[in-house]
Design a protein around this motif. Structure first.
Motif, PDB file in Angstrom:
ATOM      1  N   LEU A   1      24.591 100.077 -10.250  1.00 36.12           N
ATOM      2  CA  LEU A   1      25.790  99.256 -10.385  1.00 36.12           C
ATOM      3  C   LEU A   1      25.765  98.656 -11.786  1.00 36.12           C
ATOM      4  CD1 LEU A   1      25.831  97.455  -6.913  1.00 36.12           C
ATOM      5  CD2 LEU A   1      27.055  99.519  -7.612  1.00 36.12           C
ATOM      6  N   VAL A   2      26.752  99.018 -12.597  1.00 38.79           N
ATOM      7  CA  VAL A   2      26.776  98.630 -14.004  1.00 38.79           C
ATOM      8  C   VAL A   2      27.998  97.755 -14.266  1.00 38.79           C
ATOM      9  CG1 VAL A   2      26.822  99.461 -16.374  1.00 38.79           C
ATOM     10  CG2 VAL A   2      25.639 100.794 -14.618  1.00 38.79           C
ATOM     11  N   ARG A   3      27.765  96.626 -14.896  1.00 40.50           N
ATOM     12  CA  ARG A   3      28.866  95.710 -15.183  1.00 40.50           C
ATOM     13  C   ARG A   3      29.877  96.380 -16.110  1.00 40.50           C
ATOM     14  NH1 ARG A   3      28.336  90.235 -14.697  1.00 40.50           N
ATOM     15  NH2 ARG A   3      26.056  90.407 -14.978  1.00 40.50           N
ATOM     16  N   ARG A   4      31.148  96.259 -15.750  1.00 37.02           N
ATOM     17  CA  ARG A   4      32.207  96.916 -16.501  1.00 37.02           C
ATOM     18  C   ARG A   4      32.219  96.425 -17.956  1.00 37.02           C
ATOM     19  NH1 ARG A   4      37.364  97.080 -13.209  1.00 37.02           N
ATOM     20  NH2 ARG A   4      35.946  98.488 -12.099  1.00 37.02           N
ATOM     21  N   GLY A   5      32.371  97.381 -18.879  1.00 36.68           N
ATOM     22  CA  GLY A   5      32.436  97.057 -20.289  1.00 36.68           C
ATOM     23  C   GLY A   5      31.084  96.943 -20.963  1.00 36.68           C
ATOM     24  N   THR A   6      30.009  97.290 -20.241  1.00 35.57           N
ATOM     25  CA  THR A   6      28.655  97.194 -20.818  1.00 35.57           C
ATOM     26  C   THR A   6      27.935  98.533 -20.690  1.00 35.57           C
ATOM     27  OG1 THR A   6      27.601  96.502 -18.740  1.00 35.57           O
ATOM     28  CG2 THR A   6      28.540  94.774 -20.133  1.00 35.57           C
ATOM     29  N   CYS A   7      26.792  98.619 -21.370  1.00 39.13           N
ATOM     30  CA  CYS A   7      25.862  99.750 -21.228  1.00 39.13           C
ATOM     31  C   CYS A   7      26.531 101.089 -21.527  1.00 39.13           C
ATOM     32  CB  CYS A   7      25.240  99.774 -19.834  1.00 39.13           C
ATOM     33  SG  CYS A   7      24.440  98.241 -19.345  1.00 39.13           S
ATOM     34  N   GLU A   8      27.164 101.189 -22.684  1.00 40.47           N
ATOM     35  CA  GLU A   8      27.869 102.411 -23.041  1.00 40.47           C
ATOM     36  C   GLU A   8      26.903 103.592 -23.168  1.00 40.47           C
ATOM     37  OE1 GLU A   8      30.928 104.862 -23.554  1.00 40.47           O
ATOM     38  OE2 GLU A   8      31.050 102.726 -23.039  1.00 40.47           O
ATOM     39  N   GLY A   9      25.715 103.352 -23.709  1.00 43.53           N
ATOM     40  CA  GLY A   9      24.738 104.427 -23.838  1.00 43.53           C
ATOM     41  C   GLY A   9      24.329 104.984 -22.487  1.00 43.53           C
ATOM     42  N   LEU A  10      24.165 104.122 -21.502  1.00 43.50           N
ATOM     43  CA  LEU A  10      23.812 104.558 -20.150  1.00 43.50           C
ATOM     44  C   LEU A  10      24.941 105.388 -19.539  1.00 43.50           C
ATOM     45  CD1 LEU A  10      21.829 104.361 -17.751  1.00 43.50           C
ATOM     46  CD2 LEU A  10      22.996 102.260 -17.085  1.00 43.50           C
ATOM     47  N   ARG A  11      26.155 104.979 -19.757  1.00 43.85           N
ATOM     48  CA  ARG A  11      27.306 105.699 -19.212  1.00 43.85           C
ATOM     49  C   ARG A  11      27.434 107.105 -19.806  1.00 43.85           C
ATOM     50  NH1 ARG A  11      31.115 102.077 -16.822  1.00 43.85           N
ATOM     51  NH2 ARG A  11      30.451  99.894 -17.004  1.00 43.85           N
ATOM     52  N   GLN A  12      27.082 107.241 -21.084  1.00 43.46           N
ATOM     53  CA  GLN A  12      27.244 108.529 -21.747  1.00 43.46           C
ATOM     54  C   GLN A  12      26.301 109.590 -21.206  1.00 43.46           C
ATOM     55  OE1 GLN A  12      26.937 107.952 -25.970  1.00 43.46           O
ATOM     56  NE2 GLN A  12      28.868 106.817 -26.115  1.00 43.46           N
ATOM     57  N   VAL A  13      25.132 109.185 -20.739  1.00 48.84           N
ATOM     58  CA  VAL A  13      24.179 110.161 -20.201  1.00 48.84           C
ATOM     59  C   VAL A  13      24.229 110.243 -18.686  1.00 48.84           C
ATOM     60  CG1 VAL A  13      22.635 109.851 -22.162  1.00 48.84           C
ATOM     61  CG2 VAL A  13      22.312 108.448 -20.124  1.00 48.84           C
ATOM     62  N   ALA A  14      25.108 109.484 -18.054  1.00 50.78           N
ATOM     63  CA  ALA A  14      25.190 109.472 -16.596  1.00 50.78           C
ATOM     64  C   ALA A  14      25.786 110.770 -16.073  1.00 50.78           C
ATOM     65  CB  ALA A  14      26.020 108.278 -16.128  1.00 50.78           C
ATOM     66  N   ARG A  15      25.420 111.110 -14.850  1.00 56.69           N
ATOM     67  CA  ARG A  15      25.968 112.296 -14.190  1.00 56.69           C
ATOM     68  C   ARG A  15      27.389 112.050 -13.723  1.00 56.69           C
ATOM     69  NH1 ARG A  15      23.033 115.115  -8.943  1.00 56.69           N
ATOM     70  NH2 ARG A  15      24.350 116.972  -8.835  1.00 56.69           N
ATOM     71  N   ALA A  16      27.668 110.829 -13.295  1.00 54.32           N
ATOM     72  CA  ALA A  16      29.011 110.473 -12.841  1.00 54.32           C
ATOM     73  C   ALA A  16      29.181 108.970 -12.938  1.00 54.32           C
ATOM     74  CB  ALA A  16      29.248 110.942 -11.403  1.00 54.32           C
ATOM     75  N   VAL A  17      30.432 108.537 -13.194  1.00 51.40           N
ATOM     76  CA  VAL A  17      30.773 107.114 -13.258  1.00 51.40           C
ATOM     77  C   VAL A  17      32.008 106.888 -12.405  1.00 51.40           C
ATOM     78  CG1 VAL A  17      31.444 105.182 -14.720  1.00 51.40           C
ATOM     79  CG2 VAL A  17      29.820 106.880 -15.591  1.00 51.40           C
ATOM     80  N   HIS A  18      31.913 105.981 -11.429  1.00 52.99           N
ATOM     81  CA  HIS A  18      33.023 105.680 -10.532  1.00 52.99           C
ATOM     82  C   HIS A  18      33.409 104.219 -10.719  1.00 52.99           C
ATOM     83  CE1 HIS A  18      32.110 109.493  -8.486  1.00 52.99           C
ATOM     84  NE2 HIS A  18      30.839 109.098  -8.473  1.00 52.99           N
ATOM     85  N   GLU A  19      34.656 103.975 -11.067  1.00 48.85           N
ATOM     86  CA  GLU A  19      35.120 102.603 -11.288  1.00 48.85           C
ATOM     87  C   GLU A  19      35.376 101.908  -9.963  1.00 48.85           C
ATOM     88  OE1 GLU A  19      38.425 102.407 -13.867  1.00 48.85           O
ATOM     89  OE2 GLU A  19      37.367 103.260 -15.597  1.00 48.85           O
ATOM     90  N   ASN A  20      34.897 100.684  -9.857  1.00 50.91           N
ATOM     91  CA  ASN A  20      35.136  99.860  -8.679  1.00 50.91           C
ATOM     92  C   ASN A  20      36.029  98.683  -9.044  1.00 50.91           C
ATOM     93  OD1 ASN A  20      33.557 101.485  -7.081  1.00 50.91           O
ATOM     94  ND2 ASN A  20      31.702 100.251  -7.340  1.00 50.91           N
ATOM     95  N   ALA A  21      36.599  98.055  -8.038  1.00 52.06           N
ATOM     96  CA  ALA A  21      37.535  96.957  -8.284  1.00 52.06           C
ATOM     97  C   ALA A  21      36.842  95.615  -8.436  1.00 52.06           C
ATOM     98  CB  ALA A  21      38.548  96.878  -7.139  1.00 52.06           C
TER      99      ALA A  21
END
Length: 314
Positions: free
Chosen positions: A246-266
């Motif tokens: 669970l990653v706080r929105r707007g943070t950890c861009e490097g982690l997101r780039q290497v992730a297998r999938a990213v699902h936005e939550n409300a």
């Protein structure tokens, strides 16, 4: 030579190099760890032996007499001690840089700084640059490193709890340590596993809890043993798995780039899926991201992060 004596001699050299004026024996006694707890007679014998040993290995200790002082003073002239200018090839400089990494967790830098601090507190002027030069730091990030490095140096048998790759099983291992080496950014202990009666390599990030040093005969390293070849084939294969974060929105861009999938939550926390092999190595990365990341699963990766954060707090 024992560790205590090695540290005392090193501190004595630092003390006599750092001072700008000769120091009396009593000033040295108060400044150098290892002398201050001895009786007068024991200190005098120890100090004389240490001076002789340093002179035998080529370190010039000058004895200077001040007509206004009752006791002689001691110091090491920097010009007589320092090596001439050395020019290193790029590969040679790289090797020295790598060697400096092990001192991040060594106790010598702290002890040396303490000696200089005592001198300054006593009103003795010292060279400021000397203390900083002793504290080259590249962190290994593995809590077991200091104890294992000392066990290798002192040739002592060690015992520790070890978790296999991709497994929750933890077993106690008794090992005759031959060396601590780095491979692809990870640190390994190479040695003889008494439980399996065979040479083995152990990744430091999988060692849990304290490393115990056992009493007994000194460890003998076999002639011709190739530690890097031994570490080149880890004792257990790695199994890739998926971590759910669970990653706080707007943070950890490097982690997101290497992730297998990213699902936005409300709720302001995105669900991120990331492939990993070693939970301890993953924990080192995620713990550095602070409160912007939470591990939902698997449990061993979450526990590894918790251990890292508790260790940092301690």
């Amino acid at each position: 030579m024992s560790r205590r004596k090695t540290e005392r001699l090193l501190n004595l050299v630092i003390c006599l190099l750092a001072t700008r004026r000769p120091l009396s024996a009593e000033q040295i006694r108060q400044a150098v760890p290892g002398y201050d707890r001895e009786s007068d007679e024991a200190f005098q014998r120890m100090f004389e032996r240490d001076k002789n040993e340093l002179r035998e290995i080529g370190i010039p200790i000058d004895v200077l007499r001040d007509p206004w002082e009752d006791e002689p003073g001691y110091r090491i002239e920097r010009q007589a001690y320092e090596l001439p200018e050395i020019t290193l090839e790029p590969d040679e400089a790289a090797v020295l840089g790598l060697a400096a990494q092990v001192w991040q967790r060594a106790s010598l830098a702290e002890a040396a700084s303490g000696a200089l601090l005592k001198l300054r507190a006593g009103g003795v002027q010292t060279e400021q640059a000397l203390g900083g030069a002793l504290e080259l730091r590249v962190d290994t990030k593995d809590p077991a490193f200091p104890a294992l490095w000392e066990a290798v140096r002192d040739r002592k048998v060690v015992r520790f709890d070890y978790r296999g790759s991709g497994s929750e099983n933890v077993r106690t291992r008794t090992v005759e340590p031959w060396g601590v080496v780095s491979r692809r950014g990870r640190w390994y202990l190479a040695g003889f596993d008494r439980d399996r009666q065979a040479p083995r390599a152990f990744r430091l990030s999988r060692i849990l809890g304290e490393v115990a040093t056992l009493r007994g005969p000194s460890v003998s390293v076999p002639e011709g043993v190739d530690l890097r070849e031994l570490v080149g084939f880890p004792d257990e294969p790695m199994e890739e798995r998926t971590a759910v974060l669970l990653v706080r929105r707007g943070t950890c861009e490097g982690l997101r780039q290497v992730a297998r999938a990213v699902h936005e939550n409300a709720d302001g926390w995105d669900r991120v899926e990331l492939r990993f092999g070693d939970p301890e190595r993953l924990a080192g990365w995620l713990a550095s991201l602070g409160a912007d990341v939470r591990v939902a699963e698997p449990p061993d990766a979450r526990d590894a992060v918790i251990r890292r954060l508790k260790g940092a707090l301690a």
